[in-house]
Design a protein around this motif. Sequence first.
Motif, short mmCIF file in Angstrom:
data_model
loop_
_atom_site.label_atom_id
_atom_site.label_comp_id
_atom_site.label_asym_id
_atom_site.label_seq_id
_atom_site.Cartn_x
_atom_site.Cartn_y
_atom_site.Cartn_z
N ALA A 83 0.83 -1.20 0.00
CA ALA A 83 0.00 0.00 0.00
C ALA A 83 0.86 1.25 0.00
CB ALA A 83 -0.91 0.01 1.24
N VAL A 84 0.35 2.29 -0.64
CA VAL A 84 0.95 3.62 -0.52
C VAL A 84 0.41 4.23 0.76
CG1 VAL A 84 1.15 5.91 -1.53
CG2 VAL A 84 1.17 3.90 -3.01
N LEU A 85 1.30 4.56 1.68
CA LEU A 85 0.89 5.07 2.99
C LEU A 85 0.40 6.52 2.90
CD1 LEU A 85 3.78 3.63 5.20
CD2 LEU A 85 1.52 2.65 4.79
N GLY A 86 -0.11 7.01 4.03
CA GLY A 86 -0.51 8.40 4.14
C GLY A 86 -2.01 8.60 4.17
N ILE A 161 -7.89 4.39 3.60
CA ILE A 161 -6.94 4.80 2.57
C ILE A 161 -5.58 5.00 3.22
CG2 ILE A 161 -6.28 6.80 1.16
CD1 ILE A 161 -9.13 7.05 0.25
N GLY A 162 -4.56 4.50 2.57
CA GLY A 162 -3.21 4.57 3.15
C GLY A 162 -2.76 3.23 3.68
N GLY A 169 -2.55 6.07 -0.66
CA GLY A 169 -2.67 7.20 0.25
C GLY A 169 -1.91 8.42 -0.23
N GLY A 170 -1.69 9.33 0.70
CA GLY A 170 -1.15 10.64 0.35
C GLY A 170 0.35 10.73 0.27
N TRP A 171 1.07 9.61 0.49
CA TRP A 171 2.52 9.63 0.27
C TRP A 171 2.81 9.33 -1.18
CZ3 TRP A 171 5.28 6.86 4.95
CH2 TRP A 171 4.86 7.46 6.15
#
Length: 419
Positions: A83-86, A161-162, A169-171
């Motif tokens: 996953a894309v973190l944030g 999300i994240g 996510g937002g990273w």
Amino acid sequence: MKAVEFNVTIPGYVLARSLGRISDAFIYGRASQLRLAERTPPSMPGADWVRIEVDLCGICGSDLGNISYRSSPAMEPFGSFPAVLGHEILGRVVEAGPGVTHVEVGDRVVVDPMLHCEARGWGAGAWCRSCAAGRHATCEKAAEQGPAGSDREGLAPGSTIGYHRDLPGGWGEQMIAHRRQVFPVPDAIPDRVAVLAEPLSIGVHGVLGSRAFQARGPVLVIGSGAIAFATVWALRTLGYGGRVVAQVKRPHEVALAESLGANETVAPGDEARQALIDTGASAYMPVVGDEVYAGGGFEVVFDCVGSRASVSQALRYASPRGRVVVLGCAGQLRKLDLTFLWARELRIEGFVGYGTERWNGRAQHTFEIVLERMAAGPGALADLVTHIFPLKQYRDALRAAYDHRRSEAIKVALAPGSG
């Protein structure tokens, strides 16, 4: 698009929990499960979704706990990886589906990262009880695959999300969100304040859910992180007029707590003990064990740390029939003495995320309340964001967040679009 991606693996767990004590390379360096990757931008699952270019995204304590594998494994079924973190996200809408009417391309927005049954693709008749009640942070279908998704197999499991395989996510430079997750930001709120909407909403949700703003007081807030400061701010902005004591550690934290509305700041240990004695408590020393108290105490104690030491202190410092509100991500706590839970008839409450609140005679999402209060007076909130790094310097950002004693970081944010 460029994005910071994290994967959960058994080898990653072993290395982080063992060699991570020796070198941060096994936590967020080259030997870790974290990497700056080139990913295909996610496709929009339906007409009710928006695409967002991320301007700022905060680094949360839960991110640090997951990367280092220090968080309890109990929540693992409610995420999906890699996953894309944030999840503390501020950005601008670059694409909006035809079912989205409250925001349009170019709007600055913040994102509620927690997924509602509707976002997962379930029709209203199939929503879980939590989502139907406006409490989607405890969605009961988070471990299930949703019928709607970015591919034929449907949306992967995950509550947020994240921490979601299909919803970056937002990273990262771009992300997508369902229309009910997106909230327009008033022009009066600067970016450095707007990016705090998610952590501030946790404080507001905890204060509203516990009804602490109606307490006679005094109230104790334990913690030196963003959630603790969010709680101090939430108490004041929601109208609590009693005494707020903030337990913090360092001079810059003292100044910030006071600027956000704390009447008194104390350091852990002797200063905190004296603040308890000042409420009318008397101290006693048992034959073995730590000092105990009777009388006085704090009507409400917010534990924004979630460690064994902080929970133990909260139980000991609460007044008879008082409330302990846990906002820190408490997990497995060894040798925790629960004697005062029953001996003082305490009530322990935990709160997560945000949702539909009853405030000022109407139903509002927590984010809406936070944005209204932000716009009314951003004030000292901008001082919460102490560090901003471009995405390519994510390791420096994580180093500052982990070693906050040296860096004096409170909220560290990434700026994916800054190069």
